[in-house]
Scaffold this active site. Sequence first.
Site, short mmCIF file in Angstrom:
data_model
loop_
_atom_site.label_atom_id
_atom_site.label_comp_id
_atom_site.label_asym_id
_atom_site.label_seq_id
_atom_site.Cartn_x
_atom_site.Cartn_y
_atom_site.Cartn_z
N HIS A 11 0.81 -1.22 0.00
CA HIS A 11 0.00 0.00 0.00
C HIS A 11 0.84 1.27 0.00
O HIS A 11 0.65 2.16 -0.83
CB HIS A 11 -0.94 -0.01 1.19
CG HIS A 11 -1.84 -1.20 1.23
ND1 HIS A 11 -2.63 -1.55 0.17
CD2 HIS A 11 -2.06 -2.13 2.19
CE1 HIS A 11 -3.31 -2.65 0.46
NE2 HIS A 11 -2.98 -3.03 1.68
N CYS A 43 -7.55 -6.33 4.48
CA CYS A 43 -8.80 -6.14 5.23
C CYS A 43 -9.96 -6.90 4.61
O CYS A 43 -11.00 -7.07 5.24
CB CYS A 43 -9.14 -4.66 5.32
SG CYS A 43 -9.26 -3.84 3.71
#
Length: 443
Positions: A11, A43
């Site tokens: 990320h 997630c």
Amino acid sequence: MSKIIVVGANHAGTAAINTMLGNYSDNEVVVFDRNSNISFLGCGMALWIGRQISGASGLFYATKEGLEEKKAKIHMETEVTNIDFEKKIVYAIGKNGEKYEEAYDKLILSTGSLPIDLNIPGKDLENVQFVKLYQHAEDVIKKLEDRDFKNIVVVGAGYIGVELAEAFQRIGKNVELIDLADSCLSGYYDKEFRDLMNKNLAENGINLNYGEKVLEIKGNGKVEEVITDKKSYKADMVILAVGFVPNTKLGKDRLELFKNAYKVDLTQKTSLDDVYAIGDCATVYDNSIQGTNYIALATNAVRSGVVAAHNVCGTKLESIGVQGSNGISIYGLNMVSTGLTLEKAKKMGYNAVATCYEDLQKPAFIEHNNDKVMISIVYDMDTRRILGAQLASRQDISMGIHMFSLAIQEGVTIDKLKLLDIFFLPHFNQPYNYITMAALNAK
């Protein structure tokens, strides 16, 4: 023109790479990542495992090929083995043994975090799993195709542990959730919110085992049993989800650390010129405590990547800090928080109190799709500054936490919140809604 090397492309790294390639095309960008894929949204793992989504394809938002089209040089499945910070050289080795020796003008470390490895007997037995990477989730899903996998023990009742417990229960497994703490989600929420989630988990069939320390994992090649200081549990699979630590092995002997993470300034620069750190391996500026902290969140990672990218390319940009805003949704119970809990604030020495309120989201005459909302606003009695907030409901109250995040960032007091211009429409809220009422009830 500068040569910029990025170590790690998830990320934070992806955000930095895209920002550099999109705004400073004259620079040479070289990337090393030891994984075979990038941009996996961890997630979403529990949703995939629990069959709430059809597959993993939507959990990726960038590819090696996409970054290469923008002129980055990407080396996947290539491990950086050493960095000579004085000579500015990165050494790496690929999966086929190919060796790399790359000089840099600027270096961005985006090495992320690693799962905490419990030092207990039996941790290396088959079917004792970490669940962090795409490969971990894929491995778990393949194993669960075996119908003999009936008993799953999840060790760790933080966000990941709770989400995975729900996922396994949704596909018909018997789930034992174990944690050394006396509740789930310790550190994220105060007791009344944790109690709400515990009740939610228990009512949906999760077996809760708090205040227990895992001593040993037993089995004959494959895991069969988990032993704690109180009892034992049958286990066909054990998930270790007790948390993460910054992955700082490449620079820990040369760069300044804070809580084992690379300590960075507001531009993401480390203690060494021309070396920047972003994402889970780096610190953040925490507005709730008005100081340096370590908060590993994907949202923080992305912002840090953007900030570092501009700075290494010559445009000064400073972080405005973070509040650690986070949330969870389990069996339809939505909980969000930002900043400090009351428990944390008191431990840190603040003269902190919380003002709480509970009411329906909408007026009582709205008979459908109307549920209670619980709110707690933590503030400092001395300065009146808002330190944190927590909300829980079966309604989608997620947008409310953004306002509190901004309030903490800007140093808003609880008294200013009392007369805040909050709109009213019965389709959405009440004229004296839970935010206003909580603020008005503050001492």
